[in-house]
Design an enzyme around this catalytic site. Structure first.
Site, short mmCIF file in Angstrom:
data_model
loop_
_atom_site.label_atom_id
_atom_site.label_comp_id
_atom_site.label_asym_id
_atom_site.label_seq_id
_atom_site.Cartn_x
_atom_site.Cartn_y
_atom_site.Cartn_z
N GLY A 46 42.36 32.20 13.68
CA GLY A 46 41.93 33.56 13.42
C GLY A 46 42.83 34.52 14.17
O GLY A 46 43.41 34.15 15.20
N GLN A 51 45.40 42.10 18.27
CA GLN A 51 46.22 41.05 18.89
C GLN A 51 47.69 41.16 18.53
O GLN A 51 48.52 40.45 19.10
CB GLN A 51 45.69 39.67 18.50
CG GLN A 51 44.31 39.39 19.06
CD GLN A 51 43.88 37.98 18.74
OE1 GLN A 51 43.40 37.71 17.66
NE2 GLN A 51 44.08 37.06 19.68
N CYS A 93 41.72 31.65 22.84
CA CYS A 93 42.16 32.88 22.18
C CYS A 93 43.66 32.98 22.31
O CYS A 93 44.20 32.71 23.39
CB CYS A 93 41.48 34.08 22.85
SG CYS A 93 41.96 35.67 22.14
N LEU A 94 44.34 33.37 21.23
CA LEU A 94 45.81 33.48 21.28
C LEU A 94 46.24 34.50 22.33
O LEU A 94 47.35 34.42 22.85
CB LEU A 94 46.36 33.88 19.91
CG LEU A 94 46.18 32.87 18.78
CD1 LEU A 94 46.65 33.46 17.46
CD2 LEU A 94 46.93 31.57 19.07
N HIS A 135 34.03 35.62 17.01
CA HIS A 135 35.18 35.85 17.89
C HIS A 135 36.04 37.01 17.36
O HIS A 135 36.44 37.90 18.13
CB HIS A 135 36.00 34.55 17.98
CG HIS A 135 37.17 34.60 18.89
ND1 HIS A 135 37.23 33.90 20.09
CD2 HIS A 135 38.36 35.27 18.81
CE1 HIS A 135 38.40 34.13 20.67
NE2 HIS A 135 39.10 34.96 19.92
N GLU A 136 36.31 37.00 16.05
CA GLU A 136 37.19 38.04 15.49
C GLU A 136 36.48 39.40 15.42
O GLU A 136 37.10 40.43 15.69
CB GLU A 136 37.71 37.63 14.11
CG GLU A 136 38.50 36.32 14.08
CD GLU A 136 39.60 36.22 15.13
OE1 GLU A 136 40.18 37.26 15.52
OE2 GLU A 136 39.87 35.09 15.59
N HIS A 139 36.68 40.93 18.72
CA HIS A 139 37.99 41.54 18.98
C HIS A 139 38.04 42.98 18.46
O HIS A 139 38.57 43.87 19.12
CB HIS A 139 39.10 40.77 18.25
CG HIS A 139 39.75 39.70 19.06
ND1 HIS A 139 40.38 39.96 20.26
CD2 HIS A 139 39.91 38.37 18.84
CE1 HIS A 139 40.88 38.81 20.74
NE2 HIS A 139 40.61 37.83 19.91
ZN LIG Z 1 40.95 35.83 20.12
#
Ligand SMILES: [Zn+2]
Length: 170
Positions: A46, A51, A93-94, A135-136, A139
């Site tokens: 995701g 991000q 998380c990236l 999660h998204e 964000h």
């Molecule tokens: Zn993330």
């Protein structure tokens, strides 16, 4: 185009994003394409627009990591409208590379969002997909998964990141 992933510490990750209102723009469609490309390049399931440094309410998800084109999802202006049950597993998380922590989330989640053409839809996911929806959407509200772990663990991660930042390794 593959964007570099913005890491924890950048203000864009902790601010609520702006709603999308114009669905006819070429720019929006290019951005969605670039978000998928950037997510696959980073090997994520995701990716939210902040991000890649863009404070807009757009997220892309593909829990098949590019194996099944039928699982590509675009969520624009998403809202969580129902949650059920609970699941606990490791989440990463990236934007916080190399850290993973167990996070308890709802097991079944229904999201309402617009697709790339501006059409409303609702979708219910379980397990990893439910986790990705939460999660998204987090964000896009300026919230990172470390908000959902204990303050002690969160401080530990922050301290490690500060060290990495000082060493210019973040
Ligand atoms: Zn993330």
């Amino acid at each position: 185009m593959v964007y570099p992933i913005v890491k924890y510490g950048q203000p864009v990750l902790e601010k609520p994003c702006a709603e999308i209102t114009d669905f006819d723009s070429e720019e929006l469609h290019k951005l969605i394409e670039d978000m998928f490309e950037s997510m696959y390049a980073a090997k994520g399931v995701g990716l939210a627009a902040p991000q890649i440094g863009i404070g807009k309410r757009i997220a892309v998800i593909d829990i098949s990591t590019g194996e099944d084109p039928g699982q590509k999802l675009v969520l624009i202006n998403p809202e969580i409208i129902d949650t059920q049950g609970a699941q606990t597993s490791e989440e990463g998380c990236l934007s916080l590379p190399s850290f993973r922590e167990p996070v308890t989330r709802a097991q079944k989640v229904t999201v309402r969002a617009k697709d790339a053409t501006g059409k409303d839809f609702e979708m219910t996911g379980e397990g990893l997909l439910a986790r990705a929806f939460l999660h998204e959407t987090d964000h896009l509200n300026g919230t990172l998964y470390i908000t959902h772990i204990s303050p002690l663990k969160r401080d530990l991660i922050r301290r490690k990141i500060r060290k990495l930042q000082k060493a210019d390794e973040w």
